[in-house]
Design a protein around this motif. Structure first.
Motif, PDB file in Angstrom:
ATOM      1  N   ARG A  45      75.469  39.980  82.472  1.00  0.00           N
ATOM      2  CA  ARG A  45      75.479  38.506  82.926  1.00  0.00           C
ATOM      3  C   ARG A  45      75.128  37.582  81.926  1.00  0.00           C
ATOM      4  NH1 ARG A  45      76.600  36.122  87.967  1.00  0.00           N
ATOM      5  NH2 ARG A  45      75.189  34.459  88.587  1.00  0.00           N
ATOM      6  N   PRO A  46      75.752  36.403  81.477  1.00  0.00           N
ATOM      7  CA  PRO A  46      75.033  35.510  80.578  1.00  0.00           C
ATOM      8  C   PRO A  46      73.883  34.968  80.979  1.00  0.00           C
ATOM      9  CG  PRO A  46      76.987  34.423  81.671  1.00  0.00           C
ATOM     10  CD  PRO A  46      76.784  36.091  81.992  1.00  0.00           C
ATOM     11  N   ALA A  47      72.913  34.433  80.166  1.00  0.00           N
ATOM     12  CA  ALA A  47      71.617  34.167  80.489  1.00  0.00           C
ATOM     13  C   ALA A  47      71.871  32.812  81.091  1.00  0.00           C
ATOM     14  CB  ALA A  47      70.917  33.732  79.147  1.00  0.00           C
ATOM     15  N   PRO A  48      71.123  32.436  82.311  1.00  0.00           N
ATOM     16  CA  PRO A  48      71.248  31.230  82.959  1.00  0.00           C
ATOM     17  C   PRO A  48      71.243  29.815  82.077  1.00  0.00           C
ATOM     18  CG  PRO A  48      69.264  32.311  83.592  1.00  0.00           C
ATOM     19  CD  PRO A  48      69.948  33.218  82.661  1.00  0.00           C
TER      20      PRO A  48
ATOM     21  N   ARG B  70      72.182  36.420  91.449  1.00  0.00           N
ATOM     22  CA  ARG B  70      71.469  34.804  91.496  1.00  0.00           C
ATOM     23  C   ARG B  70      70.170  34.863  91.402  1.00  0.00           C
ATOM     24  NH1 ARG B  70      74.793  30.233  94.911  1.00  0.00           N
ATOM     25  NH2 ARG B  70      76.921  30.741  93.717  1.00  0.00           N
ATOM     26  N   LEU B  71      69.671  36.130  92.274  1.00  0.00           N
ATOM     27  CA  LEU B  71      68.387  36.372  92.240  1.00  0.00           C
ATOM     28  C   LEU B  71      67.738  36.817  90.979  1.00  0.00           C
ATOM     29  CD1 LEU B  71      65.385  36.691  93.818  1.00  0.00           C
ATOM     30  CD2 LEU B  71      66.347  39.321  94.463  1.00  0.00           C
ATOM     31  N   TRP B  72      68.523  37.732  90.389  1.00  0.00           N
ATOM     32  CA  TRP B  72      68.203  38.104  89.127  1.00  0.00           C
ATOM     33  C   TRP B  72      68.030  37.008  87.856  1.00  0.00           C
ATOM     34  CZ3 TRP B  72      66.998  42.515  86.494  1.00  0.00           C
ATOM     35  CH2 TRP B  72      67.147  42.741  85.172  1.00  0.00           C
ATOM     36  N   ASP B  73      68.900  36.000  88.303  1.00  0.00           N
ATOM     37  CA  ASP B  73      68.697  34.625  87.481  1.00  0.00           C
ATOM     38  C   ASP B  73      67.734  33.772  87.694  1.00  0.00           C
ATOM     39  OD1 ASP B  73      71.216  35.487  86.081  1.00  0.00           O
ATOM     40  OD2 ASP B  73      72.498  34.091  87.330  1.00  0.00           O
ATOM     41  N   GLN B  74      67.420  33.720  88.843  1.00  0.00           N
ATOM     42  CA  GLN B  74      66.435  32.866  89.079  1.00  0.00           C
ATOM     43  C   GLN B  74      65.137  33.388  89.279  1.00  0.00           C
ATOM     44  OE1 GLN B  74      66.951  29.491  90.186  1.00  0.00           O
ATOM     45  NE2 GLN B  74      69.106  29.717  89.507  1.00  0.00           N
ATOM     46  N   ALA B  75      64.832  34.621  89.027  1.00  0.00           N
ATOM     47  CA  ALA B  75      63.695  35.163  89.205  1.00  0.00           C
ATOM     48  C   ALA B  75      62.522  34.640  88.265  1.00  0.00           C
ATOM     49  CB  ALA B  75      63.955  36.927  88.891  1.00  0.00           C
ATOM     50  N   PRO B  76      62.877  34.331  87.113  1.00  0.00           N
ATOM     51  CA  PRO B  76      61.933  33.761  86.222  1.00  0.00           C
ATOM     52  C   PRO B  76      61.252  32.384  87.109  1.00  0.00           C
ATOM     53  CG  PRO B  76      63.392  34.326  84.802  1.00  0.00           C
ATOM     54  CD  PRO B  76      63.992  34.446  86.198  1.00  0.00           C
ATOM     55  N   LYS B  77      62.110  31.632  87.775  1.00  0.00           N
ATOM     56  CA  LYS B  77      61.700  30.703  88.207  1.00  0.00           C
ATOM     57  C   LYS B  77      60.933  30.647  89.628  1.00  0.00           C
ATOM     58  CE  LYS B  77      64.860  27.403  87.823  1.00  0.00           C
ATOM     59  NZ  LYS B  77      66.041  26.572  88.276  1.00  0.00           N
ATOM     60  N   ILE B  78      61.260  31.617  90.443  1.00  0.00           N
ATOM     61  CA  ILE B  78      60.601  32.008  91.479  1.00  0.00           C
ATOM     62  C   ILE B  78      59.311  32.608  91.201  1.00  0.00           C
ATOM     63  CG2 ILE B  78      60.855  33.712  93.286  1.00  0.00           C
ATOM     64  CD1 ILE B  78      63.871  33.349  93.223  1.00  0.00           C
ATOM     65  N   ALA B  79      59.292  33.269  90.280  1.00  0.00           N
ATOM     66  CA  ALA B  79      57.941  34.063  89.808  1.00  0.00           C
ATOM     67  C   ALA B  79      57.154  33.109  89.310  1.00  0.00           C
ATOM     68  CB  ALA B  79      58.052  35.198  88.620  1.00  0.00           C
ATOM     69  N   ALA B  80      57.502  32.185  88.696  1.00  0.00           N
ATOM     70  CA  ALA B  80      56.685  30.951  88.260  1.00  0.00           C
ATOM     71  C   ALA B  80      56.035  30.352  89.639  1.00  0.00           C
ATOM     72  CB  ALA B  80      57.410  30.002  87.155  1.00  0.00           C
ATOM     73  N   ARG B  81      56.937  29.994  90.510  1.00  0.00           N
ATOM     74  CA  ARG B  81      56.329  29.220  91.268  1.00  0.00           C
ATOM     75  C   ARG B  81      55.534  30.066  92.274  1.00  0.00           C
ATOM     76  NH1 ARG B  81      61.608  26.453  92.070  1.00  0.00           N
ATOM     77  NH2 ARG B  81      62.320  27.947  93.441  1.00  0.00           N
ATOM     78  N   HIS B  82      55.546  31.259  92.737  1.00  0.00           N
ATOM     79  CA  HIS B  82      54.850  32.190  93.020  1.00  0.00           C
ATOM     80  C   HIS B  82      54.020  33.180  92.282  1.00  0.00           C
ATOM     81  CE1 HIS B  82      58.133  30.722  95.669  1.00  0.00           C
ATOM     82  NE2 HIS B  82      57.391  30.663  96.569  1.00  0.00           N
TER      83      HIS B  82
END
Lengths: 303, 205
Positions: A45-48, B70-82
């Protein structure tokens, strides 16, 4: 909502016929290797996309920047409109900086340096040369000496007016030539300029000569009256002749009219009266240095 | 409540406070084992709900996969918020986050399908022709599926989340990103529509 509708929306009780039907909704399992497929897709998957730079914290600054730009733009437009005189065209008063400062400080605004008065004001008593005070005029003018003194003072004022007019005309000619030069238009040669100035001087001289003739006639009449023992008041000396007064009043009326109304009014005048008025108007245009209409010198205050 | 033919995957494990935050931190660190763990914990339930909404196993798998990615993509942001150790870490529920994503994706796809196909998914639940057609389908499984499919997509999601997945109204409202009152109203309408459709089939007692 009716009772039946409420029943329709009531929770589905487990074990009820409807629940039994719903419970028969079978679900197939996840296919084998689902987790591996997801992991493989995650690997490739490409990086977001990077986060948008605009964050919530910047919103206030963006809003403030917008307001600041709006205020600055409005100020620039308002200044430009005031500077170009656009606001005056719409009858919007534009206070000067002095007035604004005076309203803030509560002090009366300092008079701006007024342009040099075009017409020489009547010399006041304090600044009068000592020679003018040689004969004191007490009460009505009833002696030839007092009358001569009055005439002499009037001549002083007239000379001042003539000098101011000549100076203003010279300034206007210089300014017009300078404007043409700066605009890149052809300017008259020295010879043409000298000829033009000479024509203006000649016109002035003609006008002055006419005025002198009228004044001489009036003065002769006033001298005759004084010789007969009549006393002349300031009003008798300063007030213009009746025909002059009428002409001046007519000129004033014409000035108050719009150009179209003025043309129509001039058309309706008798030819000789119209000609006289036009001559008077042209004479005033030539000596337009004076803000007040060119009146016989006797109109000037005698003291 | 769940049919016996459901996958044998175990029910979602009960995560302790902060467990999901630790999992999110591992996901943010790009740990594939963490993603596998998330799939093992939540994919079956997500797929179940998704299948009941779409009635398409492949579509349901596709949606669950998309949610996991999407969870994989958003994980850094979620981890930063929690961040771990923070009070916010205890409030993180990855299951709820995934449920919300899956519900939205399913509703989006159903709407797209409705736009592209000619009324294959009916707008209202009480259309007699559809009910008659479904009765003719015969089997009880098909009947249940037809009843659910006859509901509008949001009402369908409300029934699936509260009846099949046994979520509380508050959790279901959160999954659908709705106000609790609005969700309860939606659920009420969904139940009423479901009963009307069932009554129209003539199976009502």
């Amino acid at each position: 909502m009716s009772v039946s509708e409420q029943d329709q929306g009531a929770p589905i009780v487990p074990g009820s016929p409807l629940a039994r039907v719903l419970d028969d909704y079978a679900v197939p399992g996840l296919s084998a290797g689902f987790a591996d497929r997801v992991l493989a897709a995650a690997e490739v998957r490409p990086a977001p996309l990077p986060e948008v730079r605009r964050t919530r914290g910047e919103r206030g600054w963006r809003l403030g920047r917008g307001i600041a730009i709006g205020i600055a733009s409005f100020g620039a437009l308002a200044t430009a409109a005031a500077a170009t005189g656009l606001l005056q065209q719409f009858d919007i008063p534009v206070p000067t900086a002095e007035k604004v400062w005076a309203s803030l400080t509560g002090k009366p605004p300092a008079r701006a340096a007024a342009p040099a008065p075009v017409i020489a004001a009547a010399p006041d008593a304090a600044s009068e040369p000592a020679s003018l005070a040689r004969v004191e005029i007490v009460g009505p003018v009833d002696t030839p000496e007092e009358l001569s003194e009055a005439f002499r003072r009037i001549d002083e004022v007239r000379e001042g007016r003539y000098a101011a007019r000549r100076e203003t005309i010279a300034q206007r000619i210089d300014k017009a030539i300078e404007q043409r030069r700066s605009a890149g238009l052809p300017v008259p040669t020295h010879e043409e300029e000298a000829a033009f100035r000479q024509r203006v001087d000649e016109a002035q001289a003609r006008r002055q000569q006419l005025a002198d003739e009228r004044i001489a006639a009036r003065r002769a009449e006033m001298e005759r009256k004084v010789a007969n023992g009549e006393a002349l008041t300031r009003k008798d000396i300063v007030q213009p002749l009746r025909e002059d007064a009428r002409a001046l009043e007519r000129l004033r009326q014409l000035r108050r009219m719009s150009p179209e109304q003025r043309r129509e009014a001039l058309r309706q005048l008798p030819p000789e009266e119209r000609r006289a008025l036009m001559d008077e108007y042209r004479a005033q245009r030539i000596g337009a240095a004076a803000p007040t209409p060119a009146v016989p010198a006797e109109n000037a205050p005698a003291e | 409540m769940n049919a016996s033919s459901e996958p044998s995957t175990s029910a979602p494990r009960t995560a302790g406070p902060g467990d999901d935050a630790a999992l999110a931190a591992r996901l943010a660190a790009r740990d594939p084992a963490a993603l596998r763990e998330v799939i093992a914990c939540h994919a079956a339930a997500l797929h179940r709900a998704c299948y009941r909404m779409t009635a398409d196993a492949h579509e349901a798998e596709d949606i669950v996969q998309e949610a996991c990615l999407r969870l994989w993509d958003q994980a850094p942001k979620i981890a930063a918020r929690h961040p771990i150790g923070n009070q916010a870490a205890a409030t993180l529920r990855l299951g709820g986050w995934l449920q919300r994503v899956v519900t939205n994706l399913a509703i989006d796809r159903l709407r797209r399908t409705r736009r592209l196909s000619d009324g294959e998914v009916p707008d209202s639940a009480d259309e007699a022709p559809l009910a008659d057609t479904l009765i003719e389908a015969g089997e009880r499984d098909g009947t249940a599926r037809a009843l659910i499919m006859a509901l509008p997509e949001r009402q369908r999601a409300a029934i699936v989340l509260t009846y099949y997945e046994e979520l509380s109204n508050a959790d279901a409202a959160e999954a659908m990103e709705m106000n609790i009152k609005a969700f309860e109203s939606l659920l009420h309408r969904a139940r009423a529509a479901l009963r009307q459709a069932w009554t129209a089939q003539g199976d009502a007692p």
